[in-house]
Scaffold this motif. Sequence first.
Motif, PDB file in Angstrom:
ATOM      1  N   ASN A  71       0.828  -1.210   0.000  1.00  0.00           N
ATOM      2  CA  ASN A  71       0.000   0.000   0.000  1.00  0.00           C
ATOM      3  C   ASN A  71       0.862   1.259   0.000  1.00  0.00           C
ATOM      4  O   ASN A  71       0.530   2.251  -0.656  1.00  0.00           O
ATOM      5  N   LYS A  72       1.981   1.231   0.722  1.00  0.00           N
ATOM      6  CA  LYS A  72       2.896   2.376   0.733  1.00  0.00           C
ATOM      7  C   LYS A  72       3.511   2.605  -0.643  1.00  0.00           C
ATOM      8  O   LYS A  72       3.703   3.753  -1.060  1.00  0.00           O
ATOM      9  N   VAL A  73       3.820   1.532  -1.353  1.00  0.00           N
ATOM     10  CA  VAL A  73       4.365   1.659  -2.702  1.00  0.00           C
ATOM     11  C   VAL A  73       3.338   2.323  -3.617  1.00  0.00           C
ATOM     12  O   VAL A  73       3.668   3.239  -4.385  1.00  0.00           O
ATOM     13  N   ILE A  74       2.096   1.902  -3.528  1.00  0.00           N
ATOM     14  CA  ILE A  74       1.025   2.485  -4.343  1.00  0.00           C
ATOM     15  C   ILE A  74       0.865   3.968  -4.019  1.00  0.00           C
ATOM     16  O   ILE A  74       0.788   4.812  -4.916  1.00  0.00           O
ATOM     17  N   GLU A  75       0.837   4.311  -2.749  1.00  0.00           N
ATOM     18  CA  GLU A  75       0.726   5.718  -2.339  1.00  0.00           C
ATOM     19  C   GLU A  75       1.915   6.532  -2.836  1.00  0.00           C
ATOM     20  O   GLU A  75       1.751   7.676  -3.273  1.00  0.00           O
ATOM     21  N   TYR A  76       3.108   5.949  -2.769  1.00  0.00           N
ATOM     22  CA  TYR A  76       4.321   6.631  -3.235  1.00  0.00           C
ATOM     23  C   TYR A  76       4.216   6.974  -4.723  1.00  0.00           C
ATOM     24  O   TYR A  76       4.551   8.080  -5.145  1.00  0.00           O
ATOM     25  N   ILE A  77       3.740   6.028  -5.518  1.00  0.00           N
ATOM     26  CA  ILE A  77       3.595   6.276  -6.955  1.00  0.00           C
ATOM     27  C   ILE A  77       2.568   7.386  -7.188  1.00  0.00           C
ATOM     28  O   ILE A  77       2.801   8.313  -7.961  1.00  0.00           O
ATOM     29  N   GLU A  78       1.431   7.316  -6.507  1.00  0.00           N
ATOM     30  CA  GLU A  78       0.386   8.321  -6.689  1.00  0.00           C
ATOM     31  C   GLU A  78       0.843   9.721  -6.268  1.00  0.00           C
ATOM     32  O   GLU A  78       0.499  10.712  -6.907  1.00  0.00           O
ATOM     33  N   ASP A  79       1.623   9.806  -5.204  1.00  0.00           N
ATOM     34  CA  ASP A  79       2.037  11.097  -4.662  1.00  0.00           C
ATOM     35  C   ASP A  79       3.246  11.714  -5.362  1.00  0.00           C
ATOM     36  O   ASP A  79       3.374  12.932  -5.407  1.00  0.00           O
ATOM     37  N   ASN A  80       4.139  10.893  -5.905  1.00  0.00           N
ATOM     38  CA  ASN A  80       5.414  11.397  -6.402  1.00  0.00           C
ATOM     39  C   ASN A  80       5.590  11.358  -7.915  1.00  0.00           C
ATOM     40  O   ASN A  80       6.548  11.938  -8.426  1.00  0.00           O
ATOM     41  N   TYR A  81       4.721  10.699  -8.625  1.00  0.00           N
ATOM     42  CA  TYR A  81       4.844  10.603 -10.085  1.00  0.00           C
ATOM     43  C   TYR A  81       3.609  11.208 -10.723  1.00  0.00           C
ATOM     44  O   TYR A  81       2.668  10.510 -11.087  1.00  0.00           O
ATOM     45  N   LEU A  82       3.627  12.524 -10.857  1.00  0.00           N
ATOM     46  CA  LEU A  82       2.480  13.238 -11.401  1.00  0.00           C
ATOM     47  C   LEU A  82       2.329  13.029 -12.905  1.00  0.00           C
ATOM     48  O   LEU A  82       1.244  13.225 -13.453  1.00  0.00           O
ATOM     49  N   ASP A  83       3.407  12.612 -13.582  1.00  0.00           N
ATOM     50  CA  ASP A  83       3.341  12.347 -15.014  1.00  0.00           C
ATOM     51  C   ASP A  83       2.888  10.924 -15.321  1.00  0.00           C
ATOM     52  O   ASP A  83       2.793  10.538 -16.471  1.00  0.00           O
ATOM     53  N   VAL A  84       2.569  10.163 -14.281  1.00  0.00           N
ATOM     54  CA  VAL A  84       2.108   8.786 -14.427  1.00  0.00           C
ATOM     55  C   VAL A  84       0.754   8.659 -13.740  1.00  0.00           C
ATOM     56  O   VAL A  84       0.585   9.093 -12.609  1.00  0.00           O
ATOM     57  N   GLN A  85      -0.209   8.058 -14.444  1.00  0.00           N
ATOM     58  CA  GLN A  85      -1.534   7.840 -13.863  1.00  0.00           C
ATOM     59  C   GLN A  85      -1.683   6.370 -13.494  1.00  0.00           C
ATOM     60  O   GLN A  85      -1.605   5.497 -14.356  1.00  0.00           O
ATOM     61  N   LEU A  86      -1.895   6.109 -12.228  1.00  0.00           N
ATOM     62  CA  LEU A  86      -2.144   4.749 -11.765  1.00  0.00           C
ATOM     63  C   LEU A  86      -3.651   4.519 -11.888  1.00  0.00           C
ATOM     64  O   LEU A  86      -4.429   5.159 -11.201  1.00  0.00           O
ATOM     65  N   PHE A  87      -4.063   3.635 -12.813  1.00  0.00           N
ATOM     66  CA  PHE A  87      -5.499   3.477 -13.013  1.00  0.00           C
ATOM     67  C   PHE A  87      -6.047   2.133 -12.553  1.00  0.00           C
ATOM     68  O   PHE A  87      -7.259   1.960 -12.493  1.00  0.00           O
ATOM     69  N   ASN A  88      -5.192   1.208 -12.163  1.00  0.00           N
ATOM     70  CA  ASN A  88      -5.691  -0.061 -11.636  1.00  0.00           C
ATOM     71  C   ASN A  88      -4.553  -0.792 -10.939  1.00  0.00           C
ATOM     72  O   ASN A  88      -3.404  -0.715 -11.366  1.00  0.00           O
ATOM     73  N   TYR A  89      -4.887  -1.497  -9.863  1.00  0.00           N
ATOM     74  CA  TYR A  89      -3.902  -2.340  -9.205  1.00  0.00           C
ATOM     75  C   TYR A  89      -4.611  -3.481  -8.478  1.00  0.00           C
ATOM     76  O   TYR A  89      -5.783  -3.373  -8.131  1.00  0.00           O
ATOM     77  N   THR A  90      -3.879  -4.562  -8.282  1.00  0.00           N
ATOM     78  CA  THR A  90      -4.370  -5.693  -7.493  1.00  0.00           C
ATOM     79  C   THR A  90      -3.266  -6.142  -6.558  1.00  0.00           C
ATOM     80  O   THR A  90      -2.078  -6.055  -6.887  1.00  0.00           O
TER      81      THR A  90
END
Length: 94
Positions: A71-90
């Motif tokens: 969950n921390k990895v997912i939050e890190y991507i969402e918070d720090n990579y504004l040029d990347v859109q996370l649209f799905n994860y499992t």
Amino acid sequence: MVVGLCTIELRIPMSHSLKNKRGVLKSLINRIKNRFNVSIAEVAHHDDWKLATVGIVTISNNTIYVQQLLNKVIEYIEDNYLDVQLFNYTIEFL
């Protein structure tokens, strides 16, 4: 022993070539590896300029720890990579 597997689907809308996409992914992958001590790799959409799927794996003897780390990895991507859109994860436990 608990193995946690997280599959993340990303959209890179500003990418205009495979070279640009791979540069963004290389940065993301290296930072996550170093920060969270997990195994991570691109696992799908290798030839698509704007899409990427990465797999992240970690192992522990505590299910809660694995869940929190992923969950921390997912939050890190969402918070720090504004040029990347996370649209799905499992997240799966093996």
